[in-house]
Write an enzyme that holds these catalytic residues in place. Sequence first.
Site, PDB file in Angstrom:
ATOM      1  N   HIS A  72      39.660  23.042  41.282  1.00 48.02           N
ATOM      2  CA  HIS A  72      38.978  23.202  39.931  1.00 48.02           C
ATOM      3  C   HIS A  72      39.909  23.726  38.936  1.00 48.02           C
ATOM      4  O   HIS A  72      40.841  24.597  39.023  1.00 48.02           O
ATOM      5  CB  HIS A  72      37.772  24.240  40.292  1.00 48.02           C
ATOM      6  CG  HIS A  72      36.580  23.673  40.928  1.00 48.02           C
ATOM      7  ND1 HIS A  72      35.337  24.333  40.955  1.00 48.02           N
ATOM      8  CD2 HIS A  72      36.478  22.574  41.686  1.00 48.02           C
ATOM      9  CE1 HIS A  72      34.450  23.374  41.583  1.00 48.02           C
ATOM     10  NE2 HIS A  72      35.228  22.583  41.919  1.00 48.02           N
ATOM     11  N   TYR A 200      28.185  30.067  35.649  1.00 46.25           N
ATOM     12  CA  TYR A 200      27.499  31.468  35.691  1.00 46.25           C
ATOM     13  C   TYR A 200      26.715  31.610  34.491  1.00 46.25           C
ATOM     14  O   TYR A 200      27.202  31.359  33.369  1.00 46.25           O
ATOM     15  CB  TYR A 200      28.797  32.397  35.679  1.00 46.25           C
ATOM     16  CG  TYR A 200      29.672  32.580  37.048  1.00 46.25           C
ATOM     17  CD1 TYR A 200      29.654  33.281  37.683  1.00 46.25           C
ATOM     18  CD2 TYR A 200      30.896  31.753  36.865  1.00 46.25           C
ATOM     19  CE1 TYR A 200      30.432  33.528  38.714  1.00 46.25           C
ATOM     20  CE2 TYR A 200      31.664  31.670  37.819  1.00 46.25           C
ATOM     21  CZ  TYR A 200      31.620  32.745  38.813  1.00 46.25           C
ATOM     22  OH  TYR A 200      32.376  32.724  39.987  1.00 46.25           O
ATOM     23  N   PRO A 292      30.450  39.852  43.903  1.00 44.91           N
ATOM     24  CA  PRO A 292      30.923  38.408  44.220  1.00 44.91           C
ATOM     25  C   PRO A 292      31.144  37.609  42.742  1.00 44.91           C
ATOM     26  O   PRO A 292      31.560  36.697  42.801  1.00 44.91           O
ATOM     27  CB  PRO A 292      30.128  37.703  44.871  1.00 44.91           C
ATOM     28  CG  PRO A 292      28.784  38.599  44.755  1.00 44.91           C
ATOM     29  CD  PRO A 292      28.984  39.924  44.399  1.00 44.91           C
ATOM     30  N   LYS A 296      36.322  37.524  44.084  1.00 43.99           N
ATOM     31  CA  LYS A 296      37.640  38.189  44.292  1.00 43.99           C
ATOM     32  C   LYS A 296      37.648  38.446  45.833  1.00 43.99           C
ATOM     33  O   LYS A 296      38.619  39.048  46.417  1.00 43.99           O
ATOM     34  CB  LYS A 296      37.665  39.209  43.532  1.00 43.99           C
ATOM     35  CG  LYS A 296      37.959  38.796  41.886  1.00 43.99           C
ATOM     36  CD  LYS A 296      39.455  38.368  41.819  1.00 43.99           C
ATOM     37  CE  LYS A 296      39.313  37.311  40.490  1.00 43.99           C
ATOM     38  NZ  LYS A 296      40.345  36.186  40.641  1.00 43.99           N
ATOM     39  N   TYR A 384      40.763  34.997  36.712  1.00 39.85           N
ATOM     40  CA  TYR A 384      39.880  34.307  37.549  1.00 39.85           C
ATOM     41  C   TYR A 384      40.784  33.502  38.530  1.00 39.85           C
ATOM     42  O   TYR A 384      40.575  33.533  39.639  1.00 39.85           O
ATOM     43  CB  TYR A 384      39.062  33.367  36.748  1.00 39.85           C
ATOM     44  CG  TYR A 384      37.649  32.740  37.615  1.00 39.85           C
ATOM     45  CD1 TYR A 384      36.853  33.441  37.864  1.00 39.85           C
ATOM     46  CD2 TYR A 384      38.155  31.501  38.202  1.00 39.85           C
ATOM     47  CE1 TYR A 384      35.659  32.524  38.405  1.00 39.85           C
ATOM     48  CE2 TYR A 384      37.162  30.614  38.929  1.00 39.85           C
ATOM     49  CZ  TYR A 384      35.789  31.392  38.905  1.00 39.85           C
ATOM     50  OH  TYR A 384      34.893  30.851  40.012  1.00 39.85           O
TER      51      TYR A 384
END
Length: 389
Positions: A72, A200, A292, A296, A384
């Site tokens: 990704h 998200y 979550p 991580k 990230y």
Amino acid sequence: MKTQVCIIGAGPAGLLLGHLLRAEGVDCVILERRTPDYVLSRIRAGVLENITVSLMERLGLDARLKAEGLPHDGFNLADGERLIRIDIKALTGQQVVVYGQTELTQDLMDAAEARDLQVIYEAADTALHDVESDAPYVTYNKGDTPQRIDCRIIVGCDGFYGPTRQAIPASAGQEYERVYPFGWLGILADVPPCNHELIYANHERGFALASMRSPTRSRYYIDVPLTERVENWSDDRLWDELAIRLGPEAAANMTRGPALEKSIAPLRSYVFAPMRHGSLMLCGDAAHIVPPTGAKGLNLAASDVHYAAAALTSFFKANDADAIAAYSDTALARVWKCERFSWSLTKLMHRFPDDGPFERAMQVAELDYIATSVAAQTSIAENYVGLPV
């Protein structure tokens, strides 16, 4: 039985550490209280940072990950009106890989016997002894037969509720904890994802996440009160709520299907420090928990394992006691940065029960800033994709 390192817990952290030690010629044994099937039944993380991928590459166990993993280049933050794409590839030159924790664990399990990694499953009533000495040992029951393993170092990879952290006196450490007032209700289904990258979402009805495990298997979440029960959520009700919270664009591309698994996971931030006491070291969830939101948990365990494997190899091959002594401080420096990122993203994307108009205005302002600032997006992308180890 005698060995150099006794690892408690045969999840991905314990198995990964065991493989790394065996690759360096360090003797180790892994104890796991559950069966292999139970370990594989735990549906967990799916986004892998570079540290996790690189450790699998180093071990030569990345063939299936490369063949089936989904690279990704970015992910999305949704605020009810727009998608804010964080282009992690453009901003950092790196990617994350979507590959389920279950698949990674299976790869590590399958290679254990051929690589002389001994894993003892169904080891009941595990107890640690003399961890403050140079000759600790572990006892457990296999069936009705008591067993004992003498070793030099014990490593706890046994999760938040395992026995290893409990073996450290309360006076020898400090707990830092933030329990969140909601959990994530998740559904796993054999349907194609609604977007090729994660979404998200911060919606007035609550948080939602659109994720995936493969091109044909999707993982979705919404946040719910801690008092909520899975039984209250039919598949149809959950799909309807996801469609609302993720927004019309995602909903238009959403394929519904029966749940393969549905559960509610509570959220907390937790750190125990130090991560070493005497001859005992802690890795992963035994020492820390992250919500979550930042993807991580597994990756932070992998970085612990990276540090622990290097320290143990130096200790046993070069008699370097300083490497063991430095482990906790080295690991915790990265742990706290990951805790900060996971906490901040959780705070940004969820509506907390006690939040009022001011807190909501701050979320809106922060999302507006992220949408228009390359610097803000770069900071998010760096965290990230995974901070350096």
